[in-house]
Design a protein around this motif. Structure first.
Motif, PDB file in Angstrom:
ATOM      1  N   GLY A  51       0.792  -1.225   0.000  1.00 20.46           N
ATOM      2  CA  GLY A  51       0.000   0.000   0.000  1.00 20.46           C
ATOM      3  C   GLY A  51       0.822   1.271   0.000  1.00 20.46           C
ATOM      4  O   GLY A  51       0.261   2.365  -0.009  1.00 20.46           O
ATOM      5  N   THR A  52       2.145   1.140   0.009  1.00 23.59           N
ATOM      6  CA  THR A  52       3.030   2.305  -0.013  1.00 23.59           C
ATOM      7  C   THR A  52       3.938   2.264  -1.241  1.00 23.59           C
ATOM      8  O   THR A  52       4.023   3.240  -1.976  1.00 23.59           O
ATOM      9  CB  THR A  52       3.874   2.374   1.281  1.00 23.59           C
ATOM     10  OG1 THR A  52       2.987   2.381   2.419  1.00 23.59           O
ATOM     11  CG2 THR A  52       4.737   3.615   1.305  1.00 23.59           C
ATOM     12  N   ILE A  53       4.602   1.149  -1.435  1.00 24.51           N
ATOM     13  CA  ILE A  53       5.403   0.950  -2.644  1.00 24.51           C
ATOM     14  C   ILE A  53       4.557   0.218  -3.692  1.00 24.51           C
ATOM     15  O   ILE A  53       4.515   0.609  -4.846  1.00 24.51           O
ATOM     16  CB  ILE A  53       6.684   0.141  -2.341  1.00 24.51           C
ATOM     17  CG1 ILE A  53       7.587   0.927  -1.394  1.00 24.51           C
ATOM     18  CG2 ILE A  53       7.420  -0.206  -3.639  1.00 24.51           C
ATOM     19  CD1 ILE A  53       8.765   0.136  -0.864  1.00 24.51           C
ATOM     20  N   MET A  54       3.891  -0.822  -3.238  1.00 27.43           N
ATOM     21  CA  MET A  54       3.067  -1.642  -4.131  1.00 27.43           C
ATOM     22  C   MET A  54       1.586  -1.351  -3.914  1.00 27.43           C
ATOM     23  O   MET A  54       1.122  -1.263  -2.774  1.00 27.43           O
ATOM     24  CB  MET A  54       3.302  -3.136  -3.881  1.00 27.43           C
ATOM     25  CG  MET A  54       4.694  -3.583  -4.166  1.00 27.43           C
ATOM     26  SD  MET A  54       5.072  -3.455  -5.927  1.00 27.43           S
ATOM     27  CE  MET A  54       6.847  -3.527  -5.869  1.00 27.43           C
ATOM     28  N   ASP A  55       0.865  -1.244  -4.998  1.00 27.04           N
ATOM     29  CA  ASP A  55      -0.574  -0.991  -4.957  1.00 27.04           C
ATOM     30  C   ASP A  55      -1.307  -2.317  -4.765  1.00 27.04           C
ATOM     31  O   ASP A  55      -1.851  -2.904  -5.699  1.00 27.04           O
ATOM     32  CB  ASP A  55      -1.013  -0.310  -6.256  1.00 27.04           C
ATOM     33  CG  ASP A  55      -2.436   0.194  -6.190  1.00 27.04           C
ATOM     34  OD1 ASP A  55      -3.072   0.113  -5.117  1.00 27.04           O
ATOM     35  OD2 ASP A  55      -2.930   0.670  -7.223  1.00 27.04           O
ATOM     36  N   THR A  56      -1.298  -2.810  -3.536  1.00 30.57           N
ATOM     37  CA  THR A  56      -1.825  -4.134  -3.227  1.00 30.57           C
ATOM     38  C   THR A  56      -3.281  -4.151  -2.783  1.00 30.57           C
ATOM     39  O   THR A  56      -3.916  -5.195  -2.828  1.00 30.57           O
ATOM     40  CB  THR A  56      -0.984  -4.777  -2.114  1.00 30.57           C
ATOM     41  OG1 THR A  56      -0.896  -3.852  -1.022  1.00 30.57           O
ATOM     42  CG2 THR A  56       0.407  -5.113  -2.602  1.00 30.57           C
ATOM     43  N   TYR A  57      -3.806  -3.025  -2.344  1.00 32.79           N
ATOM     44  CA  TYR A  57      -5.161  -3.036  -1.788  1.00 32.79           C
ATOM     45  C   TYR A  57      -6.240  -3.484  -2.758  1.00 32.79           C
ATOM     46  O   TYR A  57      -7.184  -4.163  -2.341  1.00 32.79           O
ATOM     47  CB  TYR A  57      -5.509  -1.684  -1.168  1.00 32.79           C
ATOM     48  CG  TYR A  57      -4.804  -1.488   0.149  1.00 32.79           C
ATOM     49  CD1 TYR A  57      -5.182  -2.195   1.282  1.00 32.79           C
ATOM     50  CD2 TYR A  57      -3.739  -0.617   0.252  1.00 32.79           C
ATOM     51  CE1 TYR A  57      -4.526  -2.038   2.482  1.00 32.79           C
ATOM     52  CE2 TYR A  57      -3.069  -0.450   1.447  1.00 32.79           C
ATOM     53  CZ  TYR A  57      -3.461  -1.158   2.562  1.00 32.79           C
ATOM     54  OH  TYR A  57      -2.806  -0.999   3.739  1.00 32.79           O
ATOM     55  N   PRO A  58      -6.184  -3.164  -4.048  1.00 37.04           N
ATOM     56  CA  PRO A  58      -7.218  -3.690  -4.944  1.00 37.04           C
ATOM     57  C   PRO A  58      -7.271  -5.226  -4.948  1.00 37.04           C
ATOM     58  O   PRO A  58      -8.357  -5.815  -4.906  1.00 37.04           O
ATOM     59  CB  PRO A  58      -6.815  -3.129  -6.311  1.00 37.04           C
ATOM     60  CG  PRO A  58      -6.101  -1.858  -5.984  1.00 37.04           C
ATOM     61  CD  PRO A  58      -5.327  -2.182  -4.730  1.00 37.04           C
ATOM     62  N   ALA A  59      -6.112  -5.869  -4.959  1.00 30.04           N
ATOM     63  CA  ALA A  59      -6.089  -7.342  -4.952  1.00 30.04           C
ATOM     64  C   ALA A  59      -6.597  -7.883  -3.617  1.00 30.04           C
ATOM     65  O   ALA A  59      -7.390  -8.836  -3.587  1.00 30.04           O
ATOM     66  CB  ALA A  59      -4.676  -7.847  -5.227  1.00 30.04           C
ATOM     67  N   PRO A  78       3.880  -1.537  -8.742  1.00 28.20           N
ATOM     68  CA  PRO A  78       4.344  -0.372  -7.973  1.00 28.20           C
ATOM     69  C   PRO A  78       3.464   0.844  -8.296  1.00 28.20           C
ATOM     70  O   PRO A  78       2.946   0.965  -9.409  1.00 28.20           O
ATOM     71  CB  PRO A  78       5.766  -0.137  -8.481  1.00 28.20           C
ATOM     72  CG  PRO A  78       6.150  -1.359  -9.227  1.00 28.20           C
ATOM     73  CD  PRO A  78       4.884  -1.991  -9.706  1.00 28.20           C
ATOM     74  N   PHE A  79       3.327   1.714  -7.320  1.00 30.44           N
ATOM     75  CA  PHE A  79       2.588   2.953  -7.562  1.00 30.44           C
ATOM     76  C   PHE A  79       3.314   3.790  -8.610  1.00 30.44           C
ATOM     77  O   PHE A  79       4.555   3.774  -8.672  1.00 30.44           O
ATOM     78  CB  PHE A  79       2.459   3.768  -6.271  1.00 30.44           C
ATOM     79  CG  PHE A  79       1.360   3.271  -5.371  1.00 30.44           C
ATOM     80  CD1 PHE A  79       0.035   3.597  -5.609  1.00 30.44           C
ATOM     81  CD2 PHE A  79       1.663   2.478  -4.281  1.00 30.44           C
ATOM     82  CE1 PHE A  79      -0.978   3.134  -4.790  1.00 30.44           C
ATOM     83  CE2 PHE A  79       0.662   2.010  -3.447  1.00 30.44           C
ATOM     84  CZ  PHE A  79      -0.669   2.338  -3.699  1.00 30.44           C
ATOM     85  N   PRO A  80       2.564   4.523  -9.421  1.00 29.91           N
ATOM     86  CA  PRO A  80       3.203   5.399 -10.412  1.00 29.91           C
ATOM     87  C   PRO A  80       4.174   6.373  -9.736  1.00 29.91           C
ATOM     88  O   PRO A  80       3.879   6.900  -8.655  1.00 29.91           O
ATOM     89  CB  PRO A  80       2.024   6.150 -11.035  1.00 29.91           C
ATOM     90  CG  PRO A  80       0.841   5.256 -10.818  1.00 29.91           C
ATOM     91  CD  PRO A  80       1.099   4.566  -9.500  1.00 29.91           C
ATOM     92  N   TYR A  81       5.312   6.568 -10.340  1.00 27.78           N
ATOM     93  CA  TYR A  81       6.360   7.509  -9.945  1.00 27.78           C
ATOM     94  C   TYR A  81       7.119   7.112  -8.671  1.00 27.78           C
ATOM     95  O   TYR A  81       8.022   7.844  -8.256  1.00 27.78           O
ATOM     96  CB  TYR A  81       5.811   8.939  -9.790  1.00 27.78           C
ATOM     97  CG  TYR A  81       5.187   9.471 -11.052  1.00 27.78           C
ATOM     98  CD1 TYR A  81       5.962   9.918 -12.112  1.00 27.78           C
ATOM     99  CD2 TYR A  81       3.796   9.505 -11.191  1.00 27.78           C
ATOM    100  CE1 TYR A  81       5.388  10.394 -13.279  1.00 27.78           C
ATOM    101  CE2 TYR A  81       3.207   9.984 -12.356  1.00 27.78           C
ATOM    102  CZ  TYR A  81       4.012  10.425 -13.395  1.00 27.78           C
ATOM    103  OH  TYR A  81       3.434  10.891 -14.547  1.00 27.78           O
ATOM    104  N   VAL A  82       6.768   5.983  -8.044  1.00 26.88           N
ATOM    105  CA  VAL A  82       7.514   5.593  -6.847  1.00 26.88           C
ATOM    106  C   VAL A  82       8.978   5.329  -7.200  1.00 26.88           C
ATOM    107  O   VAL A  82       9.881   5.644  -6.426  1.00 26.88           O
ATOM    108  CB  VAL A  82       6.874   4.392  -6.113  1.00 26.88           C
ATOM    109  CG1 VAL A  82       7.043   3.094  -6.877  1.00 26.88           C
ATOM    110  CG2 VAL A  82       7.431   4.260  -4.701  1.00 26.88           C
ATOM    111  N   GLU A  83       9.227   4.790  -8.379  1.00 26.06           N
ATOM    112  CA  GLU A  83      10.611   4.516  -8.767  1.00 26.06           C
ATOM    113  C   GLU A  83      11.418   5.805  -8.885  1.00 26.06           C
ATOM    114  O   GLU A  83      12.605   5.831  -8.560  1.00 26.06           O
ATOM    115  CB  GLU A  83      10.677   3.727 -10.073  1.00 26.06           C
ATOM    116  CG  GLU A  83      12.088   3.260 -10.377  1.00 26.06           C
ATOM    117  CD  GLU A  83      12.161   2.246 -11.510  1.00 26.06           C
ATOM    118  OE1 GLU A  83      13.271   1.720 -11.719  1.00 26.06           O
ATOM    119  OE2 GLU A  83      11.144   1.982 -12.170  1.00 26.06           O
TER     120      GLU A  83
END
Length: 184
Positions: free
Chosen positions: A9-17, A72-77
């Motif tokens: 939920g911070t680096i990876m957008d896991t909540y939808p899954a 990963p969330f957009p622009y986190v990289e």
């Protein structure tokens, strides 16, 4: 800039899954929005809130570990690239975190990971944060839940809340595209 990151939920957008998994387990008895809101507190909170049986809890954990489409969330990289040091403190097990970071080509940005199976007390206990802070003189901790920021405050560094609100945050960030506009 030296940053301690939460993972889910911070680096990876896991909540939808996670939301989809719990929605299926609950047979659609609750809306996905209701489920999402409870998961944002924590997965264990959501399981308690929705009164999952032991069998349903086991199913939730197994299906969560089996997720393969981490994004990963957009622009986190962009933020990771520009930080001097990046470390992770997560409740997720080490093998899963390392696999996901390799698959998403983000592993190269992290100096150290403290995972759920490394023997540190769970958040909000600050022991892992203190350990990482003493090793790397961290400036910021970023997380998506208050649970991620409370130990950072106790350890003595600035906090950034990602896509959520709480009193513990020094900064609130809705997306990583505007990270450097907000964070000095």
């Amino acid at each position: 800039m030296r940053i301690l990151w939460d993972f889910d939920g911070t680096i990876m957008d896991t909540y939808p899954a996670y939301t989809d998994i719990l929605y299926d387990i609950l047979n659609g008895q609750f809306t996905k929005e209701e489920i999402y809101q409870q998961l944002k507190v924590s997965q264990s909170h959501a399981m308690d809130y929705f009164q999952l049986t032991d069998e349903q809890r086991k199913e939730m954990i197994e299906k969560s570990r089996a997720i393969t489409n981490y994004t990963p969330f957009p622009y986190v990289e962009n933020v990771l690239q520009q930080a001097e040091v990046n470390v992770i403190m997560t409740h997720m097990n080490r093998a899963s975190v390392e696999r996901i970071l390799q698959e998403t080509d983000l592993a190269k940005y992290f100096t150290e990971i403290v995972a759920g199976d490394d023997g540190f007390a769970r958040k909000p206990d600050p022991a892992a944060y203190v350990y990482l802070h003493e090793r790397y003189q961290l400036d910021y901790a970023i997380g998506d839940r208050e649970l991620d920021l409370i130990p950072a405050k106790k350890a003595g560094f600035k906090t950034i809340m990602f896509q959520n609100d709480c009193d513990a945050a020094d900064y609130t960030l809705n997306d990583y595209h505007h990270f450097f506009d907000l964070i000095p």
